[in-house]
Design a protein around this motif. Sequence first.
Motif, PDB file in Angstrom:
ATOM      1  N   ASN A  53       5.138  -9.604   8.613  1.00  0.00           N
ATOM      2  CA  ASN A  53       3.809  -9.903   6.697  1.00  0.00           C
ATOM      3  C   ASN A  53       5.224  -8.679   6.484  1.00  0.00           C
ATOM      4  O   ASN A  53       5.567  -8.275   6.766  1.00  0.00           O
ATOM      5  N   PHE A  54       4.707  -9.830   5.192  1.00  0.00           N
ATOM      6  CA  PHE A  54       5.184  -9.963   3.562  1.00  0.00           C
ATOM      7  C   PHE A  54       7.416  -9.914   4.240  1.00  0.00           C
ATOM      8  O   PHE A  54       7.746  -9.182   3.611  1.00  0.00           O
ATOM      9  N   HIS A  55       7.751 -10.717   5.043  1.00  0.00           N
ATOM     10  CA  HIS A  55       8.770 -10.828   5.015  1.00  0.00           C
ATOM     11  C   HIS A  55       8.744 -12.587   5.127  1.00  0.00           C
ATOM     12  O   HIS A  55       9.874 -12.735   6.012  1.00  0.00           O
ATOM     13  N   GLY A  56       8.091 -13.599   4.787  1.00  0.00           N
ATOM     14  CA  GLY A  56       8.204 -14.533   4.758  1.00  0.00           C
ATOM     15  C   GLY A  56       7.248 -15.488   3.969  1.00  0.00           C
ATOM     16  O   GLY A  56       7.304 -17.075   3.887  1.00  0.00           O
ATOM     17  N   GLY A  57       6.384 -15.109   3.429  1.00  0.00           N
ATOM     18  CA  GLY A  57       5.668 -15.737   2.699  1.00  0.00           C
ATOM     19  C   GLY A  57       5.825 -16.076   1.421  1.00  0.00           C
ATOM     20  O   GLY A  57       7.259 -16.219   1.053  1.00  0.00           O
ATOM     21  N   ARG A  58       4.862 -17.041   0.642  1.00  0.00           N
ATOM     22  CA  ARG A  58       5.669 -18.253  -0.320  1.00  0.00           C
ATOM     23  C   ARG A  58       5.786 -16.936  -1.496  1.00  0.00           C
ATOM     24  O   ARG A  58       7.118 -17.314  -2.228  1.00  0.00           O
ATOM     25  N   GLN A  59       5.226 -15.597  -1.781  1.00  0.00           N
ATOM     26  CA  GLN A  59       5.559 -14.906  -3.025  1.00  0.00           C
ATOM     27  C   GLN A  59       6.605 -13.399  -2.719  1.00  0.00           C
ATOM     28  O   GLN A  59       6.560 -12.230  -3.803  1.00  0.00           O
ATOM     29  N   ASP A  60       6.177 -13.476  -1.323  1.00  0.00           N
ATOM     30  CA  ASP A  60       6.649 -12.428  -1.184  1.00  0.00           C
ATOM     31  C   ASP A  60       8.658 -11.470  -1.698  1.00  0.00           C
ATOM     32  O   ASP A  60       8.757 -10.372  -1.319  1.00  0.00           O
ATOM     33  N   TRP A  61       9.003 -12.570  -1.881  1.00  0.00           N
ATOM     34  CA  TRP A  61      10.642 -12.213  -2.566  1.00  0.00           C
ATOM     35  C   TRP A  61       9.922 -11.754  -4.128  1.00  0.00           C
ATOM     36  O   TRP A  61      11.246 -11.663  -4.152  1.00  0.00           O
ATOM     37  N   LYS A  62       9.131 -11.461  -4.521  1.00  0.00           N
ATOM     38  CA  LYS A  62       8.658 -10.685  -5.766  1.00  0.00           C
ATOM     39  C   LYS A  62       8.540  -9.455  -5.326  1.00  0.00           C
ATOM     40  O   LYS A  62      10.214  -7.948  -6.124  1.00  0.00           O
ATOM     41  N   LEU A  63       8.869  -9.033  -4.117  1.00  0.00           N
ATOM     42  CA  LEU A  63       8.648  -7.746  -3.421  1.00  0.00           C
ATOM     43  C   LEU A  63      10.317  -7.245  -3.404  1.00  0.00           C
ATOM     44  O   LEU A  63      10.653  -6.216  -3.259  1.00  0.00           O
ATOM     45  N   VAL A  64      11.242  -8.484  -2.623  1.00  0.00           N
ATOM     46  CA  VAL A  64      12.762  -8.030  -2.774  1.00  0.00           C
ATOM     47  C   VAL A  64      12.780  -7.134  -3.699  1.00  0.00           C
ATOM     48  O   VAL A  64      13.485  -6.662  -3.540  1.00  0.00           O
ATOM     49  N   GLY A  65      12.707  -8.146  -4.977  1.00  0.00           N
ATOM     50  CA  GLY A  65      13.506  -7.804  -6.056  1.00  0.00           C
ATOM     51  C   GLY A  65      12.652  -6.410  -6.769  1.00  0.00           C
ATOM     52  O   GLY A  65      13.774  -5.499  -7.428  1.00  0.00           O
ATOM     53  N   THR A  66      11.853  -6.626  -6.234  1.00  0.00           N
ATOM     54  CA  THR A  66      11.193  -4.907  -6.772  1.00  0.00           C
ATOM     55  C   THR A  66      11.193  -3.627  -5.856  1.00  0.00           C
ATOM     56  O   THR A  66      12.033  -2.802  -6.652  1.00  0.00           O
ATOM     57  N   CYS A  67      11.776  -3.813  -4.258  1.00  0.00           N
ATOM     58  CA  CYS A  67      12.565  -2.941  -3.948  1.00  0.00           C
ATOM     59  C   CYS A  67      13.469  -2.405  -3.564  1.00  0.00           C
ATOM     60  O   CYS A  67      14.019  -1.654  -3.870  1.00  0.00           O
ATOM     61  N   ASN A  68      14.075  -3.134  -3.124  1.00  0.00           N
ATOM     62  CA  ASN A  68      14.741  -3.677  -2.061  1.00  0.00           C
ATOM     63  C   ASN A  68      16.350  -2.798  -2.734  1.00  0.00           C
ATOM     64  O   ASN A  68      17.380  -2.231  -1.382  1.00  0.00           O
ATOM     65  N   HIS A  69      16.579  -3.060  -4.005  1.00  0.00           N
ATOM     66  CA  HIS A  69      17.735  -2.090  -4.683  1.00  0.00           C
ATOM     67  C   HIS A  69      17.320  -0.938  -5.495  1.00  0.00           C
ATOM     68  O   HIS A  69      17.585  -0.386  -6.511  1.00  0.00           O
ATOM     69  N   THR A  70      16.014  -0.312  -5.067  1.00  0.00           N
ATOM     70  CA  THR A  70      15.105   0.989  -5.975  1.00  0.00           C
ATOM     71  C   THR A  70      14.838   1.727  -4.880  1.00  0.00           C
ATOM     72  O   THR A  70      15.616   1.581  -3.778  1.00  0.00           O
ATOM     73  N   LYS A  71      14.345   2.812  -5.197  1.00  0.00           N
ATOM     74  CA  LYS A  71      13.632   4.176  -4.652  1.00  0.00           C
ATOM     75  C   LYS A  71      12.443   3.605  -3.136  1.00  0.00           C
ATOM     76  O   LYS A  71      11.951   4.194  -3.239  1.00  0.00           O
ATOM     77  N   LEU A  72      11.707   2.472  -4.035  1.00  0.00           N
ATOM     78  CA  LEU A  72      11.140   1.661  -3.323  1.00  0.00           C
ATOM     79  C   LEU A  72      11.645   1.492  -1.894  1.00  0.00           C
ATOM     80  O   LEU A  72      10.466   0.854  -0.836  1.00  0.00           O
ATOM     81  N   ARG A  73      12.226   1.560  -2.145  1.00  0.00           N
ATOM     82  CA  ARG A  73      13.102   0.648  -0.669  1.00  0.00           C
ATOM     83  C   ARG A  73      13.071   1.196   1.082  1.00  0.00           C
ATOM     84  O   ARG A  73      13.159   3.082   0.515  1.00  0.00           O
ATOM     85  N   GLY A  74      12.949   0.939   1.822  1.00  0.00           N
ATOM     86  CA  GLY A  74      12.206   2.052   2.988  1.00  0.00           C
ATOM     87  C   GLY A  74      10.423   2.424   2.525  1.00  0.00           C
ATOM     88  O   GLY A  74       9.820   2.960   3.417  1.00  0.00           O
ATOM     89  N   SER A  75      10.145   1.894   1.682  1.00  0.00           N
ATOM     90  CA  SER A  75       8.412   2.045   1.732  1.00  0.00           C
ATOM     91  C   SER A  75       7.785   1.344   3.263  1.00  0.00           C
ATOM     92  O   SER A  75       8.463   0.137   3.031  1.00  0.00           O
ATOM     93  N   TYR A  76       6.686   1.358   3.132  1.00  0.00           N
ATOM     94  CA  TYR A  76       5.642   0.957   4.136  1.00  0.00           C
ATOM     95  C   TYR A  76       4.559   0.389   3.236  1.00  0.00           C
ATOM     96  O   TYR A  76       4.598   0.441   2.980  1.00  0.00           O
ATOM     97  N   LEU A  77       4.710  -1.834   3.860  1.00  0.00           N
ATOM     98  CA  LEU A  77       4.363  -2.457   3.404  1.00  0.00           C
ATOM     99  C   LEU A  77       2.700  -3.135   4.445  1.00  0.00           C
ATOM    100  O   LEU A  77       2.880  -2.871   5.707  1.00  0.00           O
ATOM    101  N   ALA A  78       1.300  -2.344   3.703  1.00  0.00           N
ATOM    102  CA  ALA A  78       0.070  -2.924   4.629  1.00  0.00           C
ATOM    103  C   ALA A  78      -0.481  -3.286   4.122  1.00  0.00           C
ATOM    104  O   ALA A  78      -0.647  -3.612   3.010  1.00  0.00           O
ATOM    105  N   ASP A  79      -1.360  -4.556   4.898  1.00  0.00           N
ATOM    106  CA  ASP A  79      -2.996  -4.655   4.689  1.00  0.00           C
ATOM    107  C   ASP A  79      -4.176  -3.472   4.581  1.00  0.00           C
ATOM    108  O   ASP A  79      -3.789  -2.741   6.028  1.00  0.00           O
ATOM    109  N   ILE A  80      -5.070  -3.800   4.047  1.00  0.00           N
ATOM    110  CA  ILE A  80      -6.016  -2.180   4.371  1.00  0.00           C
ATOM    111  C   ILE A  80      -7.293  -2.972   5.410  1.00  0.00           C
ATOM    112  O   ILE A  80      -7.617  -2.374   6.339  1.00  0.00           O
ATOM    113  N   PHE A  81      -7.181  -4.613   5.813  1.00  0.00           N
ATOM    114  CA  PHE A  81      -8.347  -4.958   6.316  1.00  0.00           C
ATOM    115  C   PHE A  81      -7.078  -6.369   7.441  1.00  0.00           C
ATOM    116  O   PHE A  81      -6.087  -6.741   7.056  1.00  0.00           O
TER     117      PHE A  81
END
Length: 175
Positions: A53-81
């Motif tokens: 989850n969050f590793h192959g969806g159509r828009q997941d690439w936005k998360l890659v650029g946002t997180c991968n090289h910042t202090k957000l790297r390693g954060s947890y990703l989840a859906d509430i439902f």
Amino acid sequence: EKKYGSYSSWAIWNEDNKKDTCIIRTNYKQLNSKYVFLGLNISKDCNLAGWQNFHGGRQDWKLVGTCNHTKLRGSYLADIFKNIPIKTASELKKYIQKNQKVIKQNVDFFNKEMKDIGMTKNTVFIVLGKTAQDYFKDYFQNVYKNKVVNYLHYSAWGTKKEWAEGLWKKLGIEN
């Protein structure tokens, strides 16, 4: 991974192959609960396993650029439902209205999940999308005193740069 891998993931990507989640296992020391990104639900039944989850969806690439090289790297990703593959928020609302027990089941699951990932009083919840924000505020947040940052869902608008820079600004992250 066995317990939550089909529901959630971690903000670490192999930029050459964004679907390759082996990078999570090999970089496990970078995993943290400083930030927890929360979406509403999975939009389609993908039979996900192993942090997909969050590793192959159509828009997941936005998360890659946002997180991968910042202090957000390693954060947890989840859906509430969990386990409710419905494409739109309005359809999900209708489903929940007809199945009110889904709320309690998911709140209980979420509380256990947060405990298991090592969430602390300093964890910042980043809730993505208006409907997720409403449900989180009304049902999930009440037992937590944590900082909550509400932000647009990454599929909602703009380029990767616009979306990332807006979130960084909201979190006080300098690029």
